[in-house]
Enzyme design. Structure first.
Site, PDB file in Angstrom:
ATOM      1  N   SER A 195      -8.201  39.429  -5.735  1.00 60.86           N
ATOM      2  CA  SER A 195      -9.522  39.189  -6.338  1.00 60.86           C
ATOM      3  C   SER A 195     -10.195  38.078  -5.541  1.00 60.86           C
ATOM      4  O   SER A 195      -9.510  37.234  -4.929  1.00 60.86           O
ATOM      5  CB  SER A 195      -9.369  38.733  -7.789  1.00 60.86           C
ATOM      6  OG  SER A 195     -10.570  38.141  -8.248  1.00 60.86           O
ATOM      7  N   TYR A 230      -5.036  33.373 -14.211  1.00 60.70           N
ATOM      8  CA  TYR A 230      -5.418  34.619 -13.541  1.00 60.70           C
ATOM      9  C   TYR A 230      -5.734  34.341 -12.071  1.00 60.70           C
ATOM     10  O   TYR A 230      -5.243  35.039 -11.186  1.00 60.70           O
ATOM     11  CB  TYR A 230      -6.618  35.262 -14.241  1.00 60.70           C
ATOM     12  CG  TYR A 230      -7.101  36.525 -13.556  1.00 60.70           C
ATOM     13  CD1 TYR A 230      -6.379  37.711 -13.663  1.00 60.70           C
ATOM     14  CD2 TYR A 230      -8.263  36.535 -12.795  1.00 60.70           C
ATOM     15  CE1 TYR A 230      -6.815  38.872 -13.026  1.00 60.70           C
ATOM     16  CE2 TYR A 230      -8.702  37.686 -12.162  1.00 60.70           C
ATOM     17  CZ  TYR A 230      -7.979  38.857 -12.279  1.00 60.70           C
ATOM     18  OH  TYR A 230      -8.398  40.003 -11.645  1.00 60.70           O
TER      19      TYR A 230
HETATM   20  N1  LIG Z   1     -12.578  44.567 -12.666  1.00 57.92           N
HETATM   21  C1  LIG Z   1     -12.737  43.430 -11.965  1.00 57.92           C
HETATM   22  O1  LIG Z   1     -13.754  42.721 -12.068  1.00 57.92           O
HETATM   23  C2  LIG Z   1     -11.665  43.020 -10.988  1.00 57.92           C
HETATM   24  C3  LIG Z   1     -11.988  42.038 -10.027  1.00 57.92           C
HETATM   25  C4  LIG Z   1     -11.007  41.642  -9.139  1.00 57.92           C
HETATM   26  C5  LIG Z   1      -9.753  42.201  -9.188  1.00 57.92           C
HETATM   27  N2  LIG Z   1      -9.459  43.146 -10.141  1.00 57.92           N
HETATM   28  C6  LIG Z   1      -8.103  43.683 -10.173  1.00 57.92           C
HETATM   29  O2  LIG Z   1      -8.150  45.080 -10.086  1.00 57.92           O
HETATM   30  C7  LIG Z   1      -6.950  45.625 -10.646  1.00 57.92           C
HETATM   31  C8  LIG Z   1      -7.304  46.803 -11.542  1.00 57.92           C
HETATM   32  O3  LIG Z   1      -8.022  46.336 -12.652  1.00 57.92           O
HETATM   33  P1  LIG Z   1      -9.272  47.092 -13.287  1.00 57.92           P
HETATM   34  O4  LIG Z   1     -10.435  46.196 -13.145  1.00 57.92           O
HETATM   35  O5  LIG Z   1      -9.361  48.456 -12.778  1.00 57.92           O
HETATM   36  O6  LIG Z   1      -8.884  47.022 -14.835  1.00 57.92           O
HETATM   37  P2  LIG Z   1      -8.484  48.144 -15.910  1.00 57.92           P
HETATM   38  O7  LIG Z   1      -9.508  49.212 -15.949  1.00 57.92           O
HETATM   39  O8  LIG Z   1      -8.181  47.376 -17.151  1.00 57.92           O
HETATM   40  O9  LIG Z   1      -7.159  48.777 -15.300  1.00 57.92           O
HETATM   41  C9  LIG Z   1      -5.933  48.108 -15.336  1.00 57.92           C
HETATM   42  C10 LIG Z   1      -4.834  49.126 -15.089  1.00 57.92           C
HETATM   43  O10 LIG Z   1      -3.580  48.458 -15.134  1.00 57.92           O
HETATM   44  C11 LIG Z   1      -2.724  49.147 -16.032  1.00 57.92           C
HETATM   45  N3  LIG Z   1      -1.832  48.228 -16.719  1.00 57.92           N
HETATM   46  C12 LIG Z   1      -2.162  47.212 -17.542  1.00 57.92           C
HETATM   47  N4  LIG Z   1      -1.057  46.650 -18.041  1.00 57.92           N
HETATM   48  C13 LIG Z   1      -0.019  47.356 -17.540  1.00 57.92           C
HETATM   49  C14 LIG Z   1       1.393  47.270 -17.702  1.00 57.92           C
HETATM   50  N5  LIG Z   1       1.960  46.341 -18.511  1.00 57.92           N
HETATM   51  N6  LIG Z   1       2.182  48.139 -17.014  1.00 57.92           N
HETATM   52  C15 LIG Z   1       1.625  49.074 -16.222  1.00 57.92           C
HETATM   53  N7  LIG Z   1       0.307  49.203 -16.021  1.00 57.92           N
HETATM   54  C16 LIG Z   1      -0.507  48.352 -16.686  1.00 57.92           C
HETATM   55  C17 LIG Z   1      -3.647  49.828 -17.033  1.00 57.92           C
HETATM   56  O11 LIG Z   1      -3.048  51.020 -17.556  1.00 57.92           O
HETATM   57  P3  LIG Z   1      -2.295  51.167 -18.969  1.00 57.92           P
HETATM   58  O12 LIG Z   1      -3.071  50.402 -19.977  1.00 57.92           O
HETATM   59  O13 LIG Z   1      -2.310  52.667 -19.173  1.00 57.92           O
HETATM   60  O14 LIG Z   1      -0.921  50.657 -18.741  1.00 57.92           O
HETATM   61  C18 LIG Z   1      -4.815  50.221 -16.135  1.00 57.92           C
HETATM   62  O15 LIG Z   1      -4.565  51.459 -15.526  1.00 57.92           O
HETATM   63  C19 LIG Z   1      -6.255  44.473 -11.363  1.00 57.92           C
HETATM   64  O16 LIG Z   1      -5.190  43.988 -10.566  1.00 57.92           O
HETATM   65  C20 LIG Z   1      -7.349  43.412 -11.463  1.00 57.92           C
HETATM   66  O17 LIG Z   1      -6.827  42.115 -11.529  1.00 57.92           O
HETATM   67  C21 LIG Z   1     -10.395  43.570 -11.042  1.00 57.92           C
END
Ligand SMILES: NC(=O)c1ccc[n+]([C@@H]2O[C@H](COP(=O)([O-])OP(=O)(O)OC[C@H]3O[C@@H](n4cnc5c(N)ncnc54)[C@H](OP(=O)(O)O)[C@@H]3O)[C@@H](O)[C@H]2O)c1
Length: 265
Positions: A143, A156
């Site tokens: 991130s 985080y």
């Molecule tokens: N969105 C942003 O602004 C942003 C910015 C920078 C970085 N990121 C990073 O991008 C990545 C993806 O996040 P996203 O934004 O796409 O969020 P998201 O839509 O909430 O997706 C998170 C994913 O992780 C899975 N997950 C959560 N807890 C889990 C567990 N205990 N075991 C296995 N899988 C798990 C969830 O699936 P289940 O609930 O089905 O397990 C979901 O598929 C993350 O690493 C996040 O830190 C996001």
């Protein structure tokens, strides 16, 4: 051999929503077979059915809670034992709301386990498999808060600084092994992560928020260009190069037998 078989299988963690689901779609479009990992089996199966119908690739679902050691171990074993896997997208992650001193320690543990421990073990297993095969790719989703720790809450941001650092070290360790490594540093991206963390994303200016599709397309463009670190929204790549150069300038002076003059009485 079909094209998919030549490309191999991409294992995407956190593929049930957001950035991971977009990676799954884009990689299927590129002809990869898929192994989709997350906790929500129903959502994974729905995505798997639609991607295999749309792109004619093989899509398998592996339900795992990556905060739980036995589940991490199962995915690690799959990565170590399955020579068809050629790409790991280490994407699953959670955010937390609020400052460290007010944080629930069990929630902190779960975040560290998912964002750091699981990601590390999966990268290690994939790396070992790929080195033996003489090729493969590891994409770690960090991130921008890795570079701006004051912007968001401490735990985080620190997990994402870890992901960036691990990726840079891993790239140096893997050297000329033929394994490609990339850290992706998204800014604010429109996904469920905010709601899941109890954060109201509506307060964030729209000009700062990117769609997940645009973010992943940019990240894959950076991947195709062989970048070690990709910051999808950064307009001028020279700014990142200057940051790297400033860090490297410190290098020769980070370890000496004598303390610096300003620390001596
Ligand atoms: N969105 C942003 O602004 C942003 C910015 C920078 C970085 N990121 C990073 O991008 C990545 C993806 O996040 P996203 O934004 O796409 O969020 P998201 O839509 O909430 O997706 C998170 C994913 O992780 C899975 N997950 C959560 N807890 C889990 C567990 N205990 N075991 C296995 N899988 C798990 C969830 O699936 P289940 O609930 O089905 O397990 C979901 O598929 C993350 O690493 C996040 O830190 C996001």
């Amino acid at each position: 051999m079909t094209e998919q078989n030549q490309k191999g299988t991409a294992l995407v963690t956190g593929a049930s929503s957001g950035i991971g689901a977009v990676y799954a779609e884009r990689l299927a479009r590129r002809g990869y077979d898929l192994l989709l990992v997350a906790r929500d089996q129903q959502r994974l199966e729905k995505l798997a059915a639609s991607l295999s119908a749309d792109y004619g690739v093989q899509v398998e679902v592996l339900k795992a809670d990556l905060t739980q050691k036995p589940d991490i171990k199962a995915v690690v074993q799959r990565l170590r034992g399955d020579s068809t896997i050629s790409v790991l997208v280490n994407n699953a992650g959670v955010a937390m709301n609020g400052p460290l001193i007010e944080a629930d320690s069990d929630a902190v543990d779960r975040m560290l386990e998912l964002n750091i421990t699981a990601l590390t073990h999966l990268a290690a297993a994939a790396g070992a498999n790929f080195v033996a095969a003489g090729g493969g790719a590891i994409i770690n989703i960090a991130s921008v808060v890795a570079l701006a720790p004051e912007m968001f809450n401490a735990t985080y941001s620190a997990t994402k600084a870890y992901v960036l650092s691990l990726t840079q070290s891993l790239s140096s360790e893997l050297g000329k092994s033929g394994v490609q490594v990339q850290a992706v540093l998204p800014g604010v991206t429109r996904t469920e992560i905010w709601e899941r963390a109890g954060i109201d994303a509506n307060g964030i200016p729209a000009a700062m928020v990117m769609d997940a599709g645009e973010m992943v397309d940019a990240a894959l463009a950076g991947f195709d260009q062989g970048e070690l670190v990709t910051i999808p929204s950064l307009p001028d790549a020279a700014d990142w190069s200057a940051f790297v150069a400033a860090r490297q300038k410190l290098g020769p002076n980070l370890s000496h037998s004598q303390a610096a003059a300003r620390y001596k009485a």
